[in-house]
Each structure stands twice: as structure tokens, then as C-alpha cells.
Design an enzyme around this catalytic site. Structure first.
Site, mmCIF file in Angstrom:
data_model
loop_
_atom_site.group_PDB
_atom_site.id
_atom_site.type_symbol
_atom_site.label_atom_id
_atom_site.label_comp_id
_atom_site.label_asym_id
_atom_site.label_seq_id
_atom_site.Cartn_x
_atom_site.Cartn_y
_atom_site.Cartn_z
ATOM 1 C CG HIS A 100 -0.328 37.996 -34.999
ATOM 2 N ND1 HIS A 100 0.005 38.374 -33.722
ATOM 3 C CD2 HIS A 100 -1.648 37.682 -34.959
ATOM 4 C CE1 HIS A 100 -1.058 38.286 -32.930
ATOM 5 N NE2 HIS A 100 -2.080 37.865 -33.657
ATOM 6 C CB CYS A 157 2.534 43.509 -30.682
ATOM 7 S SG CYS A 157 3.369 42.346 -31.730
HETATM 8 C C1 CIR Z 1 -0.555 36.822 -27.565
HETATM 9 O O1 CIR Z 1 -0.278 35.623 -27.627
HETATM 10 O O2 CIR Z 1 -1.627 37.264 -27.930
HETATM 11 C C2 CIR Z 1 0.486 37.768 -26.998
HETATM 12 N N1 CIR Z 1 1.285 37.092 -26.032
HETATM 13 C C3 CIR Z 1 1.347 38.320 -28.110
HETATM 14 C C4 CIR Z 1 0.587 39.160 -29.099
HETATM 15 C C5 CIR Z 1 1.485 39.773 -30.117
HETATM 16 N N2 CIR Z 1 0.766 40.684 -30.927
HETATM 17 C C6 CIR Z 1 1.023 40.923 -32.200
HETATM 18 O O3 CIR Z 1 1.854 40.243 -32.797
HETATM 19 N N3 CIR Z 1 0.307 41.838 -32.788
#
Ligand code: CIR
Length: 254
Positions: free
Chosen positions: A162, A249
Site C-alpha cells: 500500500h 492500518c
Molecule cells: C490485507 O491483505 O488486506 C491485510 N492482511 C492487511 C491490510 C493492511 N492494511 C493497510 O496497510 N492499510
């Protein structure tokens, strides 16, 4: 920046079955709960009111609430998360945001967008194009933001998962950058705090009022942020990192 509110969500047991690209092994759920609780307590210490949602077993990655919305002081944008298994997370987040916001915008299919790809720096937003956020999603958000008087810059990602995996804004024109963002021309006008490649994970840090929260175990990052004039709080993020998550996150801050 000054935040009054935070939304976070307790991880469910299904967390360990969630999406990940890391090879760090299966998360330890009990340890994760302790880390998540410390995260929530730390945010309270930073002076925000925390709305803590209860766990949803049907959405393994739903503790990563940041991906479901993009928030400003005046309005909320409900995203359209790019991972199929996560898309339904927006239903709960939108309903919770109704307690705080009157004005809503939406990212609509075929546009997809994860909040983790969005970084606000004062009046400008950076929008990453990633495996989760497509060009159409980025275009829609840019249009919404410009319509609301913000500026928006779209940044196609090369390697990062991201956008905010590798960048954080601390306020006062100071930008924490790692990897592909270190020399990226879009960030040339900022005072850069450059994170080395071995410390890359710590580029995902969050400024919450008088503190910058950083992952534990990155003494160089801590030193650089302290030298930039910020007080830091370190948190053990091991079980979050195993599922590709970071400090940003785990919350929506507004
Ligand atoms: C995913 O793959 O969507 C989750 N395991 C991790 C999301 C992390 N979110 C972020 O960086 N905003």
C-alpha cells in the site's frame, strides 16, 4: 495533526486465516490481542476518544479498518476495497461513520480503492495505485477530493503493498519516506526523514496529536523522529506485521 476520534476493531480468531504475502509465519492470536489492546490504550494516551468495534469472524482482515474509509474533518469517503474477501467490511464502517458524519462520498465499481493507499498531508492527498487500488478508483477519489477543495496526486506504486506501507506525514512539512519514495519527485518539497531499507517496516508510523507512534525495535527511526522534534511511543507489532499490517492500518483517525 489534531485528532479527536479514532475507530478501531478488535481482531477475531479468524485473523490468522486472513490475507498475507509475508513469510513470517502464523500470527499468535493471544499475543495479537495483547498488542491490539496496547495500541488502543496508546491512542487514548494521545488524547483521542476510541470507538472500539467488536470482532467479526466473517471478515478475517477487518481489524485493518483503515482500508474501508478515507476521512477528512468535513466528510467521509467509503472505499471499495480491492480484495474480494474484504469488500463487505465497508457496510459496518459506513454505519459507524454515520454517527460522526453527515456528508458521504463513495468509490464505485469498477473503481477499487483501499484506505491504506491514501495519505493526507495538509491540503494535499496522495493516492497510490496498487494491487488493491486501481486507476479508476484513484481517479474517482481525486475527483471527489478536488471537488471538495483539496489537491490530489496519484502515485503508481512499484513495489510497496500500500502507499502508506512506505510513507507517513508527520505535519510541519516533514515526510517519513522509505524505498521507492525516498527519491520520488512528488515528495521533493518536503523535509524528508529517510528510513533505511532494513528499517523499512517502521516507515508506517502515525502522528497522533503530540506523539508519533512507531513500531518497536527501530532505534534509528526513533532517533530520527526524535531529532525532528517529536516524542515517540513504541509498540510491538509482530503479530500485525505477519498479516501485512502496520500501525496506520489498525485505525481510522479523524
Ligand atoms: C490485507 O491483505 O488486506 C491485510 N492482511 C492487511 C491490510 C493492511 N492494511 C493497510 O496497510 N492499510
Amino acid at each position: 495533526s489534531q485528532f479527536k476520534n479514532v475507530i478501531a476493531k478488535t481482531p477475531g480468531k479468524s485473523y490468522v486465516e486472513g490475507l498475507t504475502t509475508s513469510d513470517l509465519g502464523k500470527p499468535d492470536y493471544e499475543k495479537l490481542l495483547v498488542q491490539h489492546e496496547a495500541y488502543v490504550e496508546t491512542l487514548k494516551k494521545c488524547g483521542v476518544e476510541v470507538t472500539l468495534l467488536s470482532a467479526s469472524e466473517e471478515f478475517p482482515d477487518s481489524t485493518f479498518v483503515e482500508d474501508a474509509a478515507v476521512l477528512t474533518t468535513e466528510f467521509a469517503v467509503v472505499t471499495n476495497p480491492g480484495a474480494e474477501s474484504r469488500n463487505g467490511e465497508i457496510v459496518e464502517i459506513e454505519s459507524v461513520l454515520k454517527d460522526f458524519y453527515k456528508k458521504f462520498h463513495y468509490i464505485k465499481s469498477p473503481g477499487t480503492l483501499d484506505g491504506g493507499d491514501i495519505l493526507q498531508a495538509d491540503n494535499r492527498f496522495y493516492i497510490g495505485i496498487s494491487e488493491r487500488t486501481n486507476e479508476e478508483g484513484a481517479r474517482q477519489l481525486k475527483e471527489i477530493l478536488e471537488g471538495e477543495g483539496f489537491e490530489a496526486t496519484i502515485i503508481p506504486l512499484k513495489k510497496f503493498f500500500h502507499l502508506k506501507t512506505g510513507i507517513a506525514y508527520l505535519g510541519n512539512n516533514k515526510m517519513v519516506v522509505a524505498g521507492e519514495f525516498v527519491d520520488h519527485p512528488a515528495f521533493d518539497s518536503y523535509e524528508k526523514i529517510v528510513i533505511s531499507s532494513e528499517d523499512e517496516y517502521s516507515a508506517n508510523c502515525i502522528r497522533v496529536n503530540d506523539y508519533v507512534i512507531i513500531p518497536e525495535g527501530y532505534s534509528e527511526t526513533k532517533r530520527k523522529i526524535n531529532e525532528a522534534g517529536y516524542e515517540t511511543i513504541e509498540l510491538d507489532m509482530s503479530e500485525v506485521r505477519k498479516q501485512d499490517g502496520g500501525l496506520s492500518c489498525l485505525s481510522l483517525r479523524f
